[in-house]
Design an enzyme around this catalytic site. Structure first.
Site, PDB file in Angstrom:
ATOM      1  N   GLU A 179       0.960  -1.721  13.040  1.00  0.00           N
ATOM      2  CA  GLU A 179       1.640  -3.696  12.577  1.00  0.00           C
ATOM      3  C   GLU A 179       1.313  -4.401  14.235  1.00  0.00           C
ATOM      4  O   GLU A 179       1.726  -5.760  13.952  1.00  0.00           O
ATOM      5  CB  GLU A 179       2.519  -4.188  11.924  1.00  0.00           C
ATOM      6  CG  GLU A 179       2.813  -3.870  10.589  1.00  0.00           C
ATOM      7  CD  GLU A 179       3.314  -4.192   9.507  1.00  0.00           C
ATOM      8  OE1 GLU A 179       4.393  -4.911   9.950  1.00  0.00           O
ATOM      9  OE2 GLU A 179       2.031  -4.080   8.447  1.00  0.00           O
ATOM     10  N   LYS A 237       3.874   0.575  16.649  1.00  0.00           N
ATOM     11  CA  LYS A 237       5.368   0.349  15.625  1.00  0.00           C
ATOM     12  C   LYS A 237       5.139   1.506  13.918  1.00  0.00           C
ATOM     13  O   LYS A 237       5.991   2.066  14.082  1.00  0.00           O
ATOM     14  CB  LYS A 237       4.785  -0.634  14.128  1.00  0.00           C
ATOM     15  CG  LYS A 237       6.156  -0.994  13.405  1.00  0.00           C
ATOM     16  CD  LYS A 237       6.024  -1.746  13.314  1.00  0.00           C
ATOM     17  CE  LYS A 237       6.732  -2.809  11.614  1.00  0.00           C
ATOM     18  NZ  LYS A 237       6.728  -2.973  10.628  1.00  0.00           N
ATOM     19  N   GLN A 238       3.558   2.332  14.312  1.00  0.00           N
ATOM     20  CA  GLN A 238       3.734   3.181  13.386  1.00  0.00           C
ATOM     21  C   GLN A 238       2.450   4.291  13.110  1.00  0.00           C
ATOM     22  O   GLN A 238       1.099   2.973  14.404  1.00  0.00           O
ATOM     23  CB  GLN A 238       3.925   2.956  11.694  1.00  0.00           C
ATOM     24  CG  GLN A 238       2.617   1.843  11.154  1.00  0.00           C
ATOM     25  CD  GLN A 238       2.954   0.865   9.962  1.00  0.00           C
ATOM     26  OE1 GLN A 238       3.583   0.019  10.134  1.00  0.00           O
ATOM     27  NE2 GLN A 238       2.809   1.611   9.064  1.00  0.00           N
ATOM     28  N   TRP A 245       0.800  -1.451   0.016  1.00  0.00           N
ATOM     29  CA  TRP A 245       0.225   0.275  -0.599  1.00  0.00           C
ATOM     30  C   TRP A 245       0.744   1.529   0.286  1.00  0.00           C
ATOM     31  O   TRP A 245      -0.053   2.379  -0.296  1.00  0.00           O
ATOM     32  CB  TRP A 245      -0.787  -0.163   1.074  1.00  0.00           C
ATOM     33  CG  TRP A 245      -0.311   0.636   2.669  1.00  0.00           C
ATOM     34  CD1 TRP A 245       0.931  -0.232   3.249  1.00  0.00           C
ATOM     35  CD2 TRP A 245      -0.537   0.717   3.735  1.00  0.00           C
ATOM     36  NE1 TRP A 245       1.208   0.110   4.159  1.00  0.00           N
ATOM     37  CE2 TRP A 245       0.485   1.401   4.804  1.00  0.00           C
ATOM     38  CE3 TRP A 245      -1.712   1.844   3.529  1.00  0.00           C
ATOM     39  CZ2 TRP A 245       1.101   1.869   5.967  1.00  0.00           C
ATOM     40  CZ3 TRP A 245      -1.259   3.088   4.682  1.00  0.00           C
ATOM     41  CH2 TRP A 245      -0.540   2.546   5.796  1.00  0.00           C
ATOM     42  N   ASP A 246       2.491   0.712   0.411  1.00  0.00           N
ATOM     43  CA  ASP A 246       3.086   2.222   0.263  1.00  0.00           C
ATOM     44  C   ASP A 246       3.320   3.501  -1.252  1.00  0.00           C
ATOM     45  O   ASP A 246       2.580   4.150  -0.959  1.00  0.00           O
ATOM     46  CB  ASP A 246       4.608   1.601   0.635  1.00  0.00           C
ATOM     47  CG  ASP A 246       4.674   0.380   1.291  1.00  0.00           C
ATOM     48  OD1 ASP A 246       3.759  -0.101   1.962  1.00  0.00           O
ATOM     49  OD2 ASP A 246       6.029   0.995   2.031  1.00  0.00           O
TER      50      ASP A 246
END
Lengths: 849, 849
Positions: free
Chosen positions: B518, B630-631, B388-389
């Site tokens: 994640e 994580k993000q 998806w980046d």
């Protein structure tokens, strides 16, 4: 196809006639070769031999297994992550010593095409010997009677004995018998042939993969190290390529015949042969005896193991086969005295029950220091791994019937403790975390969501230790081994959970675990886990405080060895007391986990049979989104921790969960039977009992070919004794609140309380106790204290409540088997809870086909 | 070691001097060979070459990659389940045509031991050519200047050009140049050597496994099919063993020298050589040109591909190398006109910014029908997969600067639609489910919890389509391709979610998904997923209703092709309107998922650097139990769906989540920067910007050796334009609310609105717009409507709020790099939310080390 449920005898009696003490196959049939190899397998918990015919063919899987003898392989995760299991462990199909090929007039006997005038294969549970007798009319028109036997000794762990008798009824002929030990390199060919549909359990309905099967090897597993023979003896030795485990197998032969014969011997790395060439005259009899010994080790040189085989074989040569057969009968007589459950009025169920209990002997008798695998030693399903099945489904049976075997099973867990401590470290926890599935002690579960996440195994192990000590009174074992296990498991729970404060109330929560039901994974506050962890924490704390007074030496040892302080012991009790138990006021039930009731409800009734079991037809993500159970979860808690729930709670919970339980796991039916009986759904209790009883013999889950479902077999005993006889043993107090099914006249079985054996005889109006051995003991019948000394009968006012709601609502459908018999199956009806749920705001969707 | 955060230029300027348009390495260094191979890689989105030296050694990984050229392998799940990904897909390291080995006096040039009087390696972002110039004093005391260049053409997709110039400054000598094409069978040896610590990104800190790396092959990947040479040309052809993809690579050589020379040619299956043996005289110059062509296909015969290579090489022979270098400069001039971001006052950041934007050209320019992989064509990290980046981090940049490339990226998604529909079926859903990671279109994510479960990818793809249409006005593409994607993704959401009724309110819920973060997996009602799905549903519904009026032909086509009825279109709007958006009144924030706030909070501050990133040191089960990110997850939603949140909500959410965000993913910092800027944490915005800007050039995540972090590079543009310049483009309406950092004097960049190009120039007091191309367009500055026609300046009253709480609370620690420079890193402080949490009843535990 969905796992089937049955409410009556589902066996094809034209092939498998009813016999209360024997399983008999009265005509040769290849309908379900894999399953019959399992039915007639012989084993002693160390060594197991599938019921492949002596002549080798036809076979679904040639199988000889030795408990714990395994090969390792690196688990290659397609996407790896920290702490994922690294070492696969798979039981090895060891060299096959069962083979005795028969040729008459140079024609091989091959059952699938032979003209058989007579055929019977049977195993007598009192004798422990597989027998086959047939009369073969050869292509040349001669008639030959062939009788063979095979047993794996309960008294001599490493020994199997076989015999073959050939009688020329009409005509003389050259007869050749080629007796072999053959290393087939793990039967891959057969297995794959079977997978491709040439044989096996309902192969046309098998999806391409089945995660429950074994088969991970790529290269050669057993390296030949040694082969040797003399005139009557051959010995072969092997070493596992990766695990380094070693094995030797030897065979001795002798022949009795008045005919002339010659003999030949040879051994090569993968095969040893003893060939008899006999000029058989009409009316004469040839008798060939074969004694086989297996020895295995973690790595002792093969030569040493071959010496051990020699010593076993020497003993047989000295004492003769018959004495071992006699010892087998004696051993079994003792076993049945301690273990038999008599069903008055249902000889078919009686037969199946004894078959199940016999399987428990065959998996546990000589497991000795090993665990008891999911399939015992009858197949390589689940790769020969040990699961919680033993601790929860088998050990209670052993405790009440053969406490020494229970102790062995628990010793095995104790020996795994260091590995479990190491595993806890990997999971960033204190204490010990028992592997979800293992042979060596290392976690082998490569799918953590339904593996490692099942932390409840810790409490299951602790539970088995506590029950053992309570019932047997073996405090010495508890203090010396059990306490260490209880301490390290309690430690894990205290570390895994966390405290939460709400107003003035503190509660202890356990997040991110999976309960026994594998159709819901990685949840918060799974009720089963929390109540079992609470028990674990409580018992550990109480045991240590008790030991401080009664056994200060062991108390001090544990404090030192385990770096334990009394604070921690007290903390366990505090965690237990504050354990969060999810309860939903709206539904008046316990949610399976904190957020279980927020899920949609799976429409089990409208899920076509072709889509079951769900695990083979839906991605885990799909299944996890719904309220749908693979197996009893809360219902199992209602049984194991029954003194922690009110009767009303048990009934409500059972009524809610039963219709959304698919029973896709064989661990389910027997537990559902027990709780159904308790809360009063007697019809359902019987259906679930039958569905557990015939899991293998009617191949209800279509995978009997992989081996016996040992836990279900243990569950059958549980369903009879805990379910219908209504026994409970919370904290060692033996109580009865019977639920004798209307279909049966009575139920009779022994139980052990400490050193005493008491036979319980339940009929519609009375429960009678007879002290057969040991001191008088106290039991309770519906609250009434009974001292059992001699014979004492207690009149019963009925057999508990009789409800029929669920049973009436259940829709009954008929399924026709391949052989044409009609199976009556009951499909759970999910409408009831769905309507309730709708009131609370759920819409229901059926995942698209 | 933890990923580092930096708040100032972290580059060692003695080796990499500041230059606004070039990246320069001014002295030879092997400190971080893998990373510099990435820094100086050249590529065009189709073909990419890592910056290995011409002579081959020393290398971390010899790398030449072709977008989408992959080998497949069966994913063997240690425990399989229904629907798990089956086919692994890994980008192939193709035969290496970069090699031009140099020998002087029979001594090979080897940089690691050579006596170098001068050395410079550089790439000029306006030129697109990697250049190296050095003076080598040979062991025999001679001095040789060696100048080389390498470019991959932006205009000629299949072409790479190289040159090598050797000048004998002092002394004459025999000089040998061996130019090669070598099939190293995917560089396994180098790769493994690197993993064992001989070279690479901080190898001593690498744990044994790293799930982000590639390397699944066991056997031979490329089968040699063809080799051929003439005097100046060689061509080799290969076929992938499993995927069947085919490749041809050809090279043409020419030499210019006044010296005498001989030449030799040879080709074998795995190597082609062109060897020049030159008697080089002092003062003379030797110039060797090498043109290389690669052609690949899904399975076209190698001979056909070799013909295609011939045609490319013929063209170069006819037109000469220089014309291609000129076209390269022209292409880049156009690119920079459309894409440059000028930072006034920070030449170091200017250089890094242009490097990042140059990487976007290198990954996207000629991707054409392929996707844009996580590492572009600069390495095999993440196995060359598309995520998806692209849709979320790269496509927005392309939309605003190079819409044709955006359209290509979206066409790629459209072409995956049939595979995505098939995948949805496997997951028992209607519509389409785009694979989480893939090359071929098949799901290749073998860890579903952080892969397939990220259903949000569907909404991300739809989001990119909608943004493209809104900004470019390309409705034709939207109606012809985009609508199909929006319809099938909306369909998935409507089917995946379910309705829940509470009193009179109905809400739509999505269970069992993983959001972008994640470190939390398989949850209910992930906020990011729900708001993005809502957008997807809304846009799909609105688009179809609009098309019904404006484009009935395409409307009818879709209804028929997709078996769609208007009811379903209206249902999407209903699902969107009723979408459940979790909100916690107590905290005044949005929980990341419905039950996120019930988790314990991870003590990030007390987690030692040696335990980070968490994913390499903790089992997923452990991480999932905690509030730790994580993000950016909600913070990303605050950006992408910013018009759906109030400023107060954005601030509260940012303040809650920022301290528990580890930034272990490089996708995080750039997004945190954007939202920090918007809510007023300017210092933090700058720290996050710098931490994103230098992800690769300072190797902050210690894996720059695996290739460029393309999403982060795209995020740098996003952080500048959306973050500091405060642009938003919700529904195509272009608005500005700038946040120019105090450190900078100004920011200047072009954006495209439909066919117009407008240059934006932001300074402390003004934002100025210049229409450079196309029709006048309207933008909004802090609510004020501005018609941009010619030049228009808007005075600014400051640059938004300036807060400093989080920045002040953040503890700053110093870390010393291997080369001795001090890195200033900021560690998030988790105390603030912990205290709040404690009020609501959480106790905190640090997972034991």
């Amino acid at each position: 196809m969905s796992p089937r449920r049955v409410s009556a005898d589902p066996i094809d009696r034209s092939t498998f006639p009813v016999d209360p003490w024997r399983l008999v196959e009265s005509r040769y049939n290849e309908d379900n070769l894999g399953a019959t190899e399992t039915f007639f397998a012989v084993g002693n918990g160390y060594l197991g031999m599938r019921a492949n015919p002596e002549e080798g063919r036809s076979a679904y899987q040639h199988g000889t297994f030795i408990n714990g003898f395994h090969e390792t392989w690196p688990i290659r995760h397609a996407e790896d992550a920290f702490g994922f299991a690294e070492t696969g462990q798979t039981i090895v199909n060891v060299p096959d010593a069962k083979v005795m090929k028969i040729y008459v007039d140079d024609e091989p006997l091959l059952l699938s095409i032979a003209d058989l005038e007579q055929y019977e294969r049977s195993i007598d549970f009192r004798e422990g010997v597989l027998r086959r007798e047939l009369i073969w009319r050869t292509p040349a028109g001669k008639r030959v009677r062939i009788t063979s036997s095979r047993m794996v000794s309960f008294t001599d762990r490493h020994l199997a004995l076989m015999s073959l008798e050939i009688e020329m009824l009409e005509g003389s002929a050259p007869v050749v018998v080629s007796s072999q030990i053959i290393n087939r390199q793990d039967g891959r060919d057969d297995y794959h042939a079977a997978k491709n549909g040439s044989a096996g359990s309902d192969p046309e309905h098998q999806p391409e993969f089945d995660p429950r099967k074994a088969g991970k090897f790529e290269g050669r597993v057993l390296e030949a190290q040694f082969d040797w023979h003399s005139t009557n003896r051959m010995i072969l030795g092997y070493r596992c390529t990766n695990s380094g485990m070693t094995l030797a197998v030897g065979a001795d032969h002798s022949i009795e015949t008045e005919n002339e014969y010659t003999e030949l011997e040879s051994t090569e790395p993968d095969i040893g042969k003893k060939v008899y060439r006999i000029s058989a005259r009409e009316g004469s009899t040839i008798r060939i005896l074969k004694a086989v010994a297996y020895h295995t080790s973690r790595g002792i040189p093969v030569r040493e193991l071959s010496d051990r085989c020699r010593r076993v074989l020497d003993r047989v040569r000295e004492e003769g086969h018959e004495i071992f057969a006699e010892r087998q009968r004696e051993w079994l007589a003792e076993f049945w005295t301690n273990s038999d459950v008599e069903l008055d009025g249902d000889p078919a169920a009686q037969q199946a029950t004894r078959w199940c209990i016999f399987q428990l002997a065959q998996c546990a008798a000589r497991a000795d220091g090993q665990g008891i695998a999911a399939k015992g030693v009858t197949g390589d399903g689940y790769e020969g791994h040990y699961f919680w099945d033993t601790d929860i489904y088998v050990v209670p049976f052993l405790i009440h019937t053969n406490p020494k075997l229970a102790r062995n099973a628990l010793r095995f867990r104790y020996n795994l403790l260091p590995a479990a401590q190491k595993r806890a470290r990997v999971l960033t926890q204190r204490g010990a975390l028992f592997p979800w599935r293992t042979i060596s002690g290392e976690e082998a579960s490569a799918y953590y969501a339904a593996g490692t996440a099942q932390y409840h195994i810790d409490a299951d192990v602790a539970f088995a230790f506590a029950k053992y000590a309570d019932v047997t009174g073996d405090t010495e074992f508890m203090h010396r081994n059990g306490a260490d296990v209880l301490v390290e498991t309690a430690r894990l729970w205290a570390d895994l959970g966390f405290w939460r404060v709400s107003g003035t109330e503190q509660s202890f929560h356990i997040h991110g675990v999976t309960g026994p039901d594998e159709y819901t994974a990685v949840v918060n506050n799974n009720l089963f886990t929390n109540v079992m962890a609470r028990y674990n924490l409580r018992r550990a704390s109480a045991l240590m405080l008790e030991m401080k007074e009664s056994d200060p030496a062991n108390y001090a040892r544990i404090l030192q060895d385990r770096d334990l302080a009394e604070d921690e012991i007290l903390e366990w009790a505090a965690c237990a007391d504050a354990m969060y138990i999810p309860y939903d006021e709206n539904f008046g039930i316990h949610p399976q986990d904190e957020h279980f009731l927020e899920r949609e409800i799976w429409d089990v009734a409208n899920t076509p049979p072709s889509k079951r079991p769900l695990l083979l037809h839906y991605h885990p993500l799909v299944i996890y989104r719904f309220q749908v159970l693979k197996q009893a979860d809360i219902v199992l808690a209602l049984f194991l921790q029954g003194d922690q729930f009110t009767p009303a709670q048990k009934r409500s919970d059972f009524e809610y969960y039963d219709p959304i339980t698919t029973g896709d796991s064989t661990l389910s039916a027997v537990v559902q039977s027990i709780v159904a009986a308790e809360v009063g759904y007697q019809d359902l209790a019987m259906t679930y009992f039958m569905s557990g009883l015939y899991v293998d013999l009617a191949d209800l889950h279509r995978n009997a070919s992989d081996g016996v479902h040992i836990a279900s077999a243990g569950g059958v005993w549980n369903a009879l004794v805990y379910g219908f006889a209504g026994m409970r043993d919370h904290d060692g107090k033996i109580t009865f609140d019977p639920r004798l099914p209307e279909e049966w006249n009575g139920l009779r079985f022994p139980i052990r309380i400490r050193d005493s054996r008491i036979r319980v005889h339940l009929t519609a109006g009375t429960i009678e106790f007879t002290l057969e051995e040991g001191e008088p003991r106290t039991v309770f019948v519906r609250g009434q204290e009974i001292l059992v000394d001699g014979v004492v009968g207690v009149p019963l006012d009925g057999q508990g409540p009789r409800r029929s709601l669920a049973a009436e609502d259940a829709s009954v459908v008929g399924e026709t088997r391949a052989d044409g018999t009609l199976i009556t199956a009951t499909v759970p009806d999910v409408d009831a809870p769905r309507e309730e749920a709708a009131l609370l705001g759920f819409e229901h969707e059926l995942p698209a086909g």
